[in-house]
Each structure stands twice: as C-alpha cells, then as structure tokens.
Design a protein around this motif. Structure first.
Motif, mmCIF file in Angstrom:
data_model
loop_
_atom_site.group_PDB
_atom_site.id
_atom_site.type_symbol
_atom_site.label_atom_id
_atom_site.label_comp_id
_atom_site.label_asym_id
_atom_site.label_seq_id
_atom_site.Cartn_x
_atom_site.Cartn_y
_atom_site.Cartn_z
ATOM 1 N N TYR A 1 0.593 -1.230 0.102
ATOM 2 C CA TYR A 1 -0.167 0.102 0.082
ATOM 3 C C TYR A 1 0.964 1.284 -0.059
ATOM 4 N N ILE A 2 1.869 1.427 0.677
ATOM 5 C CA ILE A 2 2.809 2.527 0.975
ATOM 6 C C ILE A 2 3.479 2.766 -0.413
ATOM 7 N N GLN A 3 3.909 1.716 -0.901
ATOM 8 C CA GLN A 3 4.683 1.827 -2.071
ATOM 9 C C GLN A 3 3.750 2.469 -3.237
ATOM 10 N N ASN A 4 2.419 1.706 -3.343
ATOM 11 C CA ASN A 4 1.719 2.096 -4.376
ATOM 12 C C ASN A 4 0.983 3.321 -4.251
ATOM 13 N N GLY A 5 0.465 3.647 -2.829
ATOM 14 C CA GLY A 5 0.157 4.948 -2.615
ATOM 15 C C GLY A 5 0.801 6.203 -2.699
ATOM 16 N N ALA A 6 2.137 5.905 -2.394
ATOM 17 C CA ALA A 6 3.262 7.198 -2.744
ATOM 18 C C ALA A 6 3.065 7.447 -4.268
ATOM 19 N N ASN A 7 3.239 6.307 -4.914
ATOM 20 C CA ASN A 7 2.955 6.458 -6.590
ATOM 21 C C ASN A 7 1.619 7.274 -7.028
ATOM 22 N N LEU A 8 0.854 6.854 -6.291
ATOM 23 C CA LEU A 8 -0.842 7.341 -6.815
ATOM 24 C C LEU A 8 -0.925 8.598 -6.293
ATOM 25 N N VAL A 9 -0.278 9.250 -5.315
ATOM 26 C CA VAL A 9 -0.225 10.385 -4.755
ATOM 27 C C VAL A 9 0.851 11.323 -5.965
ATOM 28 N N GLN A 10 1.787 10.812 -6.195
ATOM 29 C CA GLN A 10 2.612 11.278 -7.369
ATOM 30 C C GLN A 10 1.960 11.563 -8.483
ATOM 31 N N ILE A 11 1.005 10.512 -9.122
ATOM 32 C CA ILE A 11 0.576 10.582 -10.360
ATOM 33 C C ILE A 11 -0.583 11.744 -10.451
ATOM 34 N N ILE A 12 -1.129 11.648 -9.146
ATOM 35 C CA ILE A 12 -2.286 12.868 -8.928
ATOM 36 C C ILE A 12 -1.606 14.365 -8.994
ATOM 37 N N THR A 13 -0.384 14.553 -8.239
ATOM 38 C CA THR A 13 0.158 15.808 -8.172
ATOM 39 C C THR A 13 0.505 16.140 -9.583
ATOM 40 N N ASP A 14 1.125 15.198 -10.484
ATOM 41 C CA ASP A 14 1.632 15.382 -11.766
ATOM 42 C C ASP A 14 0.488 15.690 -12.555
ATOM 43 N N SER A 15 -0.602 14.855 -12.529
ATOM 44 C CA SER A 15 -1.521 15.324 -13.496
ATOM 45 C C SER A 15 -2.451 16.479 -13.007
ATOM 46 N N LEU A 16 -1.997 16.999 -11.960
ATOM 47 C CA LEU A 16 -2.625 18.496 -11.672
ATOM 48 C C LEU A 16 -1.962 19.508 -12.461
ATOM 49 N N ALA A 17 -0.572 19.102 -12.431
ATOM 50 C CA ALA A 17 0.414 20.053 -13.281
ATOM 51 C C ALA A 17 -0.002 20.019 -14.674
ATOM 52 N N SER A 18 -0.024 18.665 -15.204
ATOM 53 C CA SER A 18 0.040 18.614 -16.602
ATOM 54 C C SER A 18 -1.450 18.799 -17.073
ATOM 55 N N GLY A 19 -2.740 18.842 -16.147
ATOM 56 C CA GLY A 19 -3.963 18.716 -16.682
ATOM 57 C C GLY A 19 -4.736 17.513 -17.181
ATOM 58 N N ASP A 20 -3.984 16.527 -16.731
ATOM 59 C CA ASP A 20 -4.383 15.159 -17.299
ATOM 60 C C ASP A 20 -5.459 14.767 -16.610
ATOM 61 N N LYS A 21 -6.993 14.954 -16.808
ATOM 62 C CA LYS A 21 -7.882 14.574 -16.051
ATOM 63 C C LYS A 21 -8.166 13.253 -15.988
ATOM 64 N N THR A 22 -7.880 12.342 -16.967
ATOM 65 C CA THR A 22 -8.293 10.994 -16.877
ATOM 66 C C THR A 22 -7.357 10.152 -15.938
ATOM 67 N N SER A 23 -5.849 10.528 -15.952
ATOM 68 C CA SER A 23 -5.138 9.745 -14.860
ATOM 69 C C SER A 23 -5.405 10.412 -13.476
ATOM 70 N N PHE A 24 -5.684 11.424 -13.489
ATOM 71 C CA PHE A 24 -6.021 12.062 -12.309
ATOM 72 C C PHE A 24 -7.217 11.393 -11.618
ATOM 73 N N GLU A 25 -8.409 11.196 -12.303
ATOM 74 C CA GLU A 25 -9.496 10.694 -11.831
ATOM 75 C C GLU A 25 -9.261 9.047 -11.588
ATOM 76 N N ARG A 26 -8.589 8.363 -12.046
ATOM 77 C CA ARG A 26 -8.154 7.123 -11.854
ATOM 78 C C ARG A 26 -7.398 7.129 -10.747
ATOM 79 N N ALA A 27 -6.380 7.835 -10.735
ATOM 80 C CA ALA A 27 -5.381 7.443 -9.468
ATOM 81 C C ALA A 27 -6.065 8.033 -8.298
#
Lengths: 117, 1036
Positions: A30-56
C-alpha cells in the motif's frame, strides 16, 4: 489516529498464522503504491491530465479504504468526484491536503508494520 | 753612544790656581816665624800680628800668594783648554763611527723584512716576524712592545690587530678591532700620516687596565695611497724622535705593504686556480697554435686525458671525425679574429668513445694585443642529448600511437577549445582536424539536449579530474554515435597543461547489448509464460488427481492415480527448479525481506520431510543455539527452500541413522547476524573426488546416483546461489563413502526487533526447578532434550536404556515429576516402559509424555497412559506447552488464532478456475490472500485487455472484475465477453467496485453482470459469491 486498524486486523481472523506477514505485506504494498498514486495525482494536476487524475484518485480511495485510511480515502473520493466537474487547477489545495493525509497514514501504517515485525 | 756634556768648571784651572795661592802663602808665613825666632819671641798669632805691623818688608812678601795664584790660574787654564780640544775630537770620531754602524743595521733589517716577504709563510707569520725585526731596532728595542693592524677588505673602516708582541691581555682585548679615526692607530689610518708622541697625551683615547706611561710611534702601511694597515710601537716615556728613526720606520712600513699586497694577490690567484681546478666544466688553455698548456681535472674526467698526457699535444687529439674540416676552419677563423666561439662538438675520448660537448673558446690577448692563448670551456651534454633524443623518440612514439589509434582522441585547451585531434577522431565525428582546431568541442559534437552533461565532463577533466562515462555524441552529419568517453588532465611538472578526451565508439556494442538485453528479456518472458503455461495444466493434473483419489477407486486405479499424483509433484518440482535456476542465472532472483520466526521456518521444513524420514526409520532432529534471535528479517520462503533441499537430499541418501540440523549464529554487527546451518546425516556419504561436482548445475555425484535416486541436480546449485544471495556460503563435508555427509551453509540476516509471538526461551516459572527424566536410545535426542529443558531451568536426567530408567525409578533415588519416553527403543518400547512406570507409581502418577515419529500412528496407544503425545522431531514449543499444561499452570498462550469460520475446503468442494481482474497491487494481495485461504489459486489480469487475452488462453469459471481499471475498464471488458461468448461458455462475471455508491449494484446487474461485491473485499461476501459460482463444465 488516522488509520482504522480494525480494517486490516479483520484479515487476521482469516489469515491465521500468516496474519502478521500478510498484513505487513499489504501495508508495504500500500505504501509503495499509494506514494506512486499521490505522485500521479500531483503530476496530473500540473499537466492537466484529467483521466489519470481521476483514476489515481479512485484507486487511492479504494486502497486507502482497504487499509483503513478513512480520511485519506474520503479526500481521494472527493477529488475523484470533483475532478469530473471542476477545473483541475482549482483542486490544488485539496491535493495538498491529500498529500498530507497520505504522509500521516504512511507514518502510522509504517509504525504498525514495524510492530508486526 | 753618549756624547759627554762640557763641565762647568774646568778642573785643571781651579786646581792650578788653588795650588799657586797655597804655595804663595808659605812665604809670608815662613818669614814671620824666622823673624820671631831671631828675636826669640815665642810664636803666637798676636806676636805675628805685632811683627807684621812693625816690619814693612814683610808686607811685600805677603803679596806672594796673589801672584803665585794668578800664574797658576793661567797655567791651569791652558791645560784645561788643551784637554777640551782633545775631548771634542774623540767625541766626534765616536759619533761618526756610531752612525755608520746604525745605517748598516737598518739596511740589514730591511733586507730581513724583504726576505720574510719572499718566504713561503702565512701572512700572519710574516707580520709577526716583521714586527719582531722592527722592534729589535735600537732604541726601539727598549720596551720591545708593539703590534701590526691590518685593514680588512670585508669590513672597511676597521683595523684588525694581526701581529703583536708583549702587549698586555687587557690591551689585546680593547684594541683587537679599532675603527678608523679612533685613538692613535685609527687617526693614522684615516689620515695616512705617521704619528709620534713621547708620552700619553689627549690623543691617546683608549685606556686599559694596567697601562704604563709610554710614548708611541704609529706608522701607516700604505700602498698607492691606500691604507693597508698601521704599525704601533711602544716607546719609553720621553723618547726623542729623530728623522733617521722615522725614515727607517717608513721604509719598514713600505716593505710590509709589499708583503701584504703580495699575499693578497697570491691568495686571489690561488683562489682562481682552485676555481679552475674545481670547475665542473672542462677547461683547456692552449697557446696560439692550439697546443695544450693546461687542463683541469674536469677535462681529464671528460676526455680521459690526464694533464701530463695532454700537455704539449694539439687539441686535435679529441677530434672524432664527426665534423668536416669546414666546421673547424670556421671555428678557427672566429677565434683567431678575436671573437669567442660557441657551439656543439662531437669529440672522441681517449678510450675511443664519443661524447657531445658544448664548447666556448675565448681568445686571450697578451699586453701587446697579440692573441697568445685560447681558453676553452667544455661541457659534456651527452646525457642531455640522449635525453632530448629519448624525448623526441617518445614523442614520436606517442604521436604514432595517437595517429594510428582506433579510438578518437582530442586534446583541449583550458577554454574548452580543440588543440588537436587524431585521424580516428576525424573519422568518428566526420570533421577535418583543420576545421575544428580552436573551436569549442562541446559546440561541435554535442547535441543541445546533452550539452549540460557534456560541459560537466569537460569542466571536470579541465579541473584535473579523471572522468569516464557513456554518452551520446553527434557527428558532423548530424548522426548520433554512442561513445564511451574518457577525459583526463594532461599534467606537466605537476601542473595541468591541457586535457585529453578519448572517445570509443560503442554504437555497435550498445546495439549488441540492447539486443542481448532484449533477448534476455524475451527469454525471461518466455520462461515466465512457460511457467504459467506449464504450471496451470499441471496444477489441474495434480488437483484433479487428488480429487480422483478421494473417490472410490479399486486398487489398480488407486495405484495409477497415485503414480500420476507423484509424477505430477515431481514434475512440478523440476519445473520450479528450472525456473529458479534460470531466474538466478539471469540475475532476476529477488529476495524478500520480511520478518519470520526461525523456528517456524526450520520446523516447517522438517515437517515436510519428516514423514519420508519416518517411513525409512531415519530420525530427524534439530538443535538451535540459544543465542539465536527467534525472529529475523529475510526471505523465509527461500531459506526454507534451502533447508528442504538439504533435508530432502539427506533423507534421500540416508537409509538408517539420523539427520540432525544444528543452527548457530554470531552477531557480526549490531542486530545483524550470521547464521550457520549444518545438516548432518549418516547416509551414503560423498567420495572425495566427487566433492567438487556437488554444487555444479545439472550434475550429481555420478550418473548412477541419478539413476538410483533421481533428481535434476539443480537443487544444490540453486541452494548455494540462494545462500550466496543471502550473504553467505555453502559447502559440504564428508569423511567418504558410507560415512555420512554434512552440508553447511551460512546466511546473514537482521534480527526483527519486535516479537509478538510467545516463544519460550530462558528460565520458565512453570518449569524451573522440576526434575525430568528422558528415556531415548538416540543420543542426539537426549542432548537436545537435556539442553532445551536446562534452558528452562529444569533438572533433566537423560537415559538411553529403559531398564536403567526403571531401576532408577524403582530405587526412588530421585523424585522425577515428569518423564519423556521415546516410542521406539530396542529393549522395550515407550508403551511398555510407560506401563511399567505406571505400575511403580500407582499412587502418585507422574507426568508421562511420549515421543513418536509421524507415520507410526498405527500403533495402538492405551488411553490415559500418557499425559501427552508429541511427534518427532522434538519441537521446543510443543514440549514446553505439553509440560506447562501438565504441570497445571497454563502459560500465556501464543497468539495463534485459527478462526475455523473460514472454509478451507471450499476449493475442494467447489473447484473453480478464477481470474482476478484488478490493477491495484494492494487489492490484488488482499483478494489473493483470502482466495488462498479458501484454497484457490487465482490468475491475475491488470486490466480489461489482459482479461480478454487470458480468456483466449484459458477457460475461467469466475472472473472477479474490478470496474475501474486502466487501458480497458471492467465494464468494457464485460461487454466484450458478453458479446463474444455464448452464455454457456461465459465465465461468471462478478463486478467489484470500491465504495459502492447507492444503486451501483442495480446498475451492474442491469448491464448483465452476474454478481456484485463491494471493495474492500469481505470474506463472507466473497465466499457467498464463490459458492454461487459453478465450474463451467457442470453447466450454468
């Protein structure tokens, strides 16, 4: 306590002797995966990628619930539904809160895992 | 010689006068007496005076003394003046003789001084002797005291006392150094004028202890108006100077000047001579015709010709023939025209060898301007020449190396500009050297994307670092090349002069590597696929055979089925072995780091093999050293695999006896342990010459072994690889065939800090101090039991013989509270022994525990005979619990919850092929964990596409389908399945969603899903969903 330990301890009944190792393993994943997901969320926020934001956000909501990180799961759920209607850029403060919740959850889970050995 | 002073009184004149007067007095006196006698008058003064008065004649006679006195005076005077004249004459003669003698002495002294100057004496000695001579001159010799001061070239303005005679100690100290202008000597030195003083006057500035009255001569020693020194002579007080003395002293001073000057010149010449002699360079002096007149030792050293050999010879003796006559003509022309010649010459030594010299020839002119000598100075530069040639050779060598090197080399200036490059560089990057010299390297061959990294490299190498790396560079035509680059500073005399970059074209290499990586990847993927593809049907074979064996079969069918089952197991082992081996070969074997209980690991490995060992009648036992931390961090599965492998081999190769595992450990760092495992058996052993083959892959100790015992020969090599991955090693020992074998391995593990499971170590309250008896014919078991119970604080007695045990119990010597009896013993088995014991102790029954081997349960054990029955191998926890329970106080039970609500047999009752479609690893693990508890092994798909692919390969009975997955979500995948597969062939589709929203369930059922469960997955929900599913073959 951010973490509802009973969520994980529920598995102890089923897993019997392997419970410690099983729960520790789940937390580790969970910790590994979760950290990755939080990263994806912040990255998508910056790039404006809604799809990956939502899935993450969705996945984080789901896995956080599994390990009993209720507040984190709630924030992730909120983000999952908000991103459907709102512009991503307006969600930045919420994402910050998410990251904070995650670090809290991470710390507690890590401590719990160490207790298990 | 003293000239007498003329006397005041002329002695003869006065003597003559007195005599005349006295003689004259006689006449009047005699006349008076005669007259008185005549008159017979007694003589008296009164009578005389009376007579005188009365005789006028007597008055005339009375004048006689006057006249006689006058005459005598005149005569005396004459006599005196004669004497005077005579005296004057002799004084004159004496004076002249004296002068002549003095002048002669002075001349002698001067001659002596000059002689001293010519003598080969030190200046000091010469001055001392000169002083002696000067002081011996009369009248200076009265005091014979004086000194000579010299001016010092090194210390101008100061006189130094060089030679002295009879000077007192205080004076010597005071006047050792006298500045010009001070006291008498100093004044003389500064004026250059001779000084005389007859006594100590105001000019005599220096006073010293014990100074006596004296006079002085201070005479300057001058040469060409230069003061060389001062002579000081002491005189008697009141000494009168005279010109002759002064003249003598001045001459003496100039003689001394000559001596001093001569010495100085001599010294200079001698120094020059020494300098020439000592010069490192060879020096030759020739006459105008080139005939050698003098050479120095360096010349001899250089050429081999000694001075005596070279004298009178022509310089041509050195000619080597390396230069033509024109060369020497030019040289000769230069020097005879009065110019110096400088150049290099190759000459020949006396021994015929050649040497190179650098020579300067200077003509020397005589006073009349004619060139009469040449001075030649030679320096041997053979070594320098050779060094220059060596440098040139090396330079050439390196140049050739660089020119022909297949690797591209470029040298850089400090400003990153190119200084030079080699042909390989030109070829690699497509540039011509001429077009790039002076240009920035990083502008030419670096793509803007790689610029930062390239500049870092360049900077590092220019700041003196050695850098290397793998990078991408650009050719002139824009193509990229993969290079291994190497940058190094070029140091000259410890300072960096430039830097050097070397590029090795590794495009091919990189290409090959990528290909190899891809091949390895493909291989790994192939193996992974194979593993899946082989294991899936194999699991079905094994699983179905197991089910088949549970049905009613006749003997033959059962035999066949068991063979299938055993072969399947064996095949699975082989496949697992090959997969592990290939993983390890490919470096893909990963170790987990999870906490585990060492004892559980060991016991589970033993449990696995114990039935087989028991079947063969082989005892299995283990001893854990007490200090071992019971909980460790590591890969328990792999550690167990190694143990199982070693136990398996041991059981396989041991027909009787025992297999004992010992585990010891040492702490090699804080909380970090090296565990040493040793598995000893009493089996067939290993021949020494086969030892080395043991750990090789695919080999067994010989082919007959393979035939007899089977096996792939992979187990040990995998085990060895695993222990090495765990930071340890594996080795084997055997005394030889038939003598058993011992397999050792070590691993390094961290201890897990927190222990949540109870494990009895150390003194136990319930057991401490109680006496216990062990009866077992196996020595190893006795040792283990004794050690273990001692650790708990018990007082054990271990016996091999049941009869001995009975004897002791009957005697009542010791009151045992418990006894542990082995079941199989040669004399008497455990049951018989227990029955005997019970007979002895009918009233106070002691705790009796039986040890039996697994697989021997067929023996009927009378009820209530034993307090507990434990199976071998002996497990400390089991023994502890049995004892503690028996003694009535239950210890804190280990946290071992086994909730029986989970249906372990669900998978047997309802065998299902399950596909879990879930992208998230956490949820995957949870679901797989629960499914595993039901006995199911599910396959995994990470998204909808993988679900469809999996369905193409294999049939599934149930798909647990997460609705929200990347690539293709669950809903879409479900649509595909529903469209493509007819309902009877369609797996049951169970939708899973996280945090189900109101109406989700209805929604998913409406779109055709068969069931719905929410996440996190709950056991009862999952069980219900699975129970409602049926294998496809049974029809839906």
């Amino acid at each position: 306590m951010t973490i509802d330990i009973s969520a994980l301890e529920a598995y102890r009944e089923i897993m019997g002797e392997e419970a410690d190792a099983f729960i520790a393993d789940i937390i580790k994943t969970y910790i590994q995966n979760g950290a990755n997901l939080v990263q994806i969320i912040t990255d998508s926020l910056a790039s404006g990628d809604k799809t990956s934001f939502e899935r993450a956000a969705h996945t984080l909501k789901s896995t956080s619930a599994t390990v009993g990180a209720k507040e984190l799961s709630a924030v992730a759920a909120e983000l999952e539904s908000l991103c459907k209607t709102e512009a991503l850029s307006t969600l930045a403060p919420k994402v910050g809160q998410l990251a904070q919740e995650f670090s809290k959850a991470e710390a507690e889970l890590q401590a719990h895992r160490e207790e298990l050995g | 010689m003293k000239i007498p002073a003329p006397p005041r009184w002329r002695s003869k004149t006065s003597r003559y006068t007195l005599f005349g007067i006295f003689f004259g007095l006689l006449f009047p006196l005699l006349g008076s007496i005669l007259a008185l006698w005549e008159r017979s008058i007694p003589v008296s003064l009164q009578a005389i005076l009376e007579l005188q008065k009365n005789s006028p004649l007597l008055w005339i006679i009375d004048t006689a003394p006057l006249f006689l006195g006058i005459f005598a005076n005149i005569a005396g005077r004459r006599q005196d003046s004669l004497l005077d004249i005579q005296a004057n004459l002799s004084a004159l003669v004496e004076k002249q003789v004296d002068e002549m003698r003095q002048s002669n002495q002075v001349q002698t002294l001067l001659n002596m001084l000059l002689t001293i100057g010519l003598e080969n004496l030190s200046l000091n000695e010469q001055l001392k002797q000169s002083l002696e001579i000067i002081l011996s001159t009369p009248p200076l010799n009265a005091l014979s005291k004086g000194g000579i001061f010299l001016a010092d070239d090194d210390e101008p303005g100061v006189l130094k006392l060089f030679a002295h005679k009879n000077l007192s100690e205080p004076l010597l100290n005071t006047c050792a150094l006298v500045p010009y202008g001070r006291c008498l000597c100093g004044k003389v030195a500064s004026t250059g004028k001779l000084n005389f003083s007859s006594r100590i006057d105001h000019n005599h500035e220096t006073h010293y202890e014990g100074m006596q009255p004296h006079g002085h001569y201070n005479i300057p020693i001058t040469l060409e108006n230069k003061i060389l020194g001062v002579i000081v002579l002491y005189l008697e007080e009141g000494h009168q100077s005279n010109p002759r003395e002064i003249a003598f002293l001045e001459v003496a001073a100039s003689a001394l000047a000559g001596i001093i000057q001569r010495k100085r010149v001599e010294k200079r010449i001698r120094l020059q001579g020494v300098a020439l002699e000592a010069a490192e360079n060879g020096v030759v002096i020739t006459d105008a015709n080139g005939i050698i007149r003098w050479v120095n030792p360096a010349f001899t050293e250089l050429t081999g010709y000694a001075l005596s050999e070279a004298l009178g010879k022509s310089l041509n003796i050195l000619k080597s023939g390396a230069h033509d006559s024109q060369y020497f003509d030019d040289m000769w022309k230069t020097i005879t025209s009065g110019h110096s010649w400088h150049g290099e010459l190759i000459n020949r030594r006396k021994d015929g060898s050649f040497y190179t010299e650098e020579q300067t020839i200077t003509p020397v002119r005589s006073k009349d301007g004619r060139i009469d000598h040449f001075v030649s100075i030679k320096q041997d530069i053979t070594n320098r020449k050779e060094a220059e040639q060596e440098i040139a050779r090396q330079k050439q060598f390196f140049q050739t190396l660089v020119e022909n090197s297949p690797v591209a080399i470029v040298t850089l200036e400090f400003d990153h500009s190119i200084r030079s490059c080699n042909p390989a560089f030109e070829k690699l990057f497509g540039y011509d050297e001429n077009e790039i010299i002076g240009r920035q390297l990083d502008d030419l061959i670096v793509d803007p994307d790689d610029r930062a990294e390239a500049v870092d490299y360049t900077k590092a190498s220019l700041s003196g670092e050695i850098v290397r790396g793998i990078a991408r560079r650009r050719r002139k035509d824009g193509q990229f090349v993969d290079v291994e680059l190497f940058g190094a500073p070029v140091m000259v005399n410890g300072k960096q002069a430039a830097s050097l970059a070397i590029y090795h074209d590794i495009t091919e290499l990189v290409h090959a590597q990528r290909k190899a990586e891809m091949a390895a990847q493909a291989k790994a993927e192939f193996l992974a696929n194979m593993s899946h593809e082989i294991r899936t049907p194999l699991n079905a074979v094994i699983g179905m055979t197991s089910l088949l064996l549970d049905t009613s079969l006749n003997e033959e069918q059962r035999d066949y089925s068991e063979t299938i089952r055993n072969s399947g197991d064996a095949l699975l082992d082989v496949i697992n072995g090959i997969l592990d081996f290939s993983k390890m070969e490919a470096g893909k074997m990963m170790l987990e780091k999870q906490p585990f209980y060492l004892i559980q690991c060991v016991e589970s490995a033993i449990d696995l093999l114990a039935p087989r060992a028991a079947e063969k009648g082989v005892e299995m036992a283990y001893i854990l050293q007490e200090k071992i931390p019971n909980r460790l961090l590591g890969d328990v599965t792999r550690l167990r695999q190694v143990l199982v492998n070693l136990f398996g081999n041991a059981v396989k190769f041991t027909e009787k006896g025992e297999i004992v595992l010992t585990v010891s450990c040492k702490e090699i760092a804080v909380n970090h342990y090296e565990l040493h495992f040793a598995v000893r058996d009493t089996g067939i052993g290993i021949p020494p010459d086969r030892m080395e083959r043991l750990f090789r892959s695919f080999t067994q100790i010989d082919s007959s072994t393979t035939r007899k015992f089977g096996g792939t020969g992979l187990g040990l090599s995998i085990s060895k690889g695993l222990t090495e991955m765990m930071g340890g090693a594996m080795w084997a020992e055997s005394e030889g065939p038939g003598k058993g074998a011992a397999f050792h391995f070590t691993v390094q593990l961290d201890a897990a800090l927190v222990t949540s499971q109870f494990y009895p170590t150390g003194k136990q309250v319930e057991l401490s101090g109680r006496r216990i008896l062990f009866v077992d014919d196996n020595a190893t078991n006795r040792v283990i039991l004794t050690r273990q119970t001692q650790g708990w604080g018990m007082l054990p007695t271990a016996l091999a013989s049941p009869k001995e045990a009975l004897r002791i119990l009957q005697s009542g010597e010791t009151a045992f509270e418990a006894a542990v009896l082995d079941m199989q013993m040669p004399e008497m088995d455990g049951i018989q022994l227990a029955q005997e014991i019970r007979k002895i102790q009918a009233l106070d029954p002691m705790v009796l525990i039986m040890l039996s081997s697994i697989g021997r349960h067929s023996i009927e054990i009378p009820e209530k005979l034993f307090t507990a029955i434990l199976s071998k191998p002996i497990k400390p926890l089991g023994l502890y619990q049995a004892l503690a329970t028996a003694f009535g106080s239950r210890p804190a039970k280990a946290k071992q919850t086994q909730d029986l609500s989970i249906d372990k047999y669900l998978s047997i009752r309802n065998p299902l092929r399950i596909l879990l479609a879930e992208d998230n690893p956490v949820n995957q693990k949870v679901a797989l964990g629960i499914l595993g508890k039901f006995g199911y092994r599910a396959d995994i798909a990470a998204n909808g596409l993988e679900v469809l692919q999996a369905l193409e390969r294999q049939t599934y009975d149930v798909i647990l389908l997460d609705m929200q997955m990347p690539e293709m979500d669950g809903e879409e995948a479900a649509q595909h399945i529903m469209n493509e597969l007819p309902p009877e062939k369609r797996p049951r589709l169970v939708a899973m969603t996280a945090h189900a929203l109101e109406g989700d369930r209805e929604h998913y059922l409406a779109i055709g899903m068969d069931d719905y469960i929410s996440k996190p997955v709950r056991v009862d929900e999952l069980q219900r969903a699975l129970e409602e599913s049926l294998p496809l073959s049974s029809g839906k």
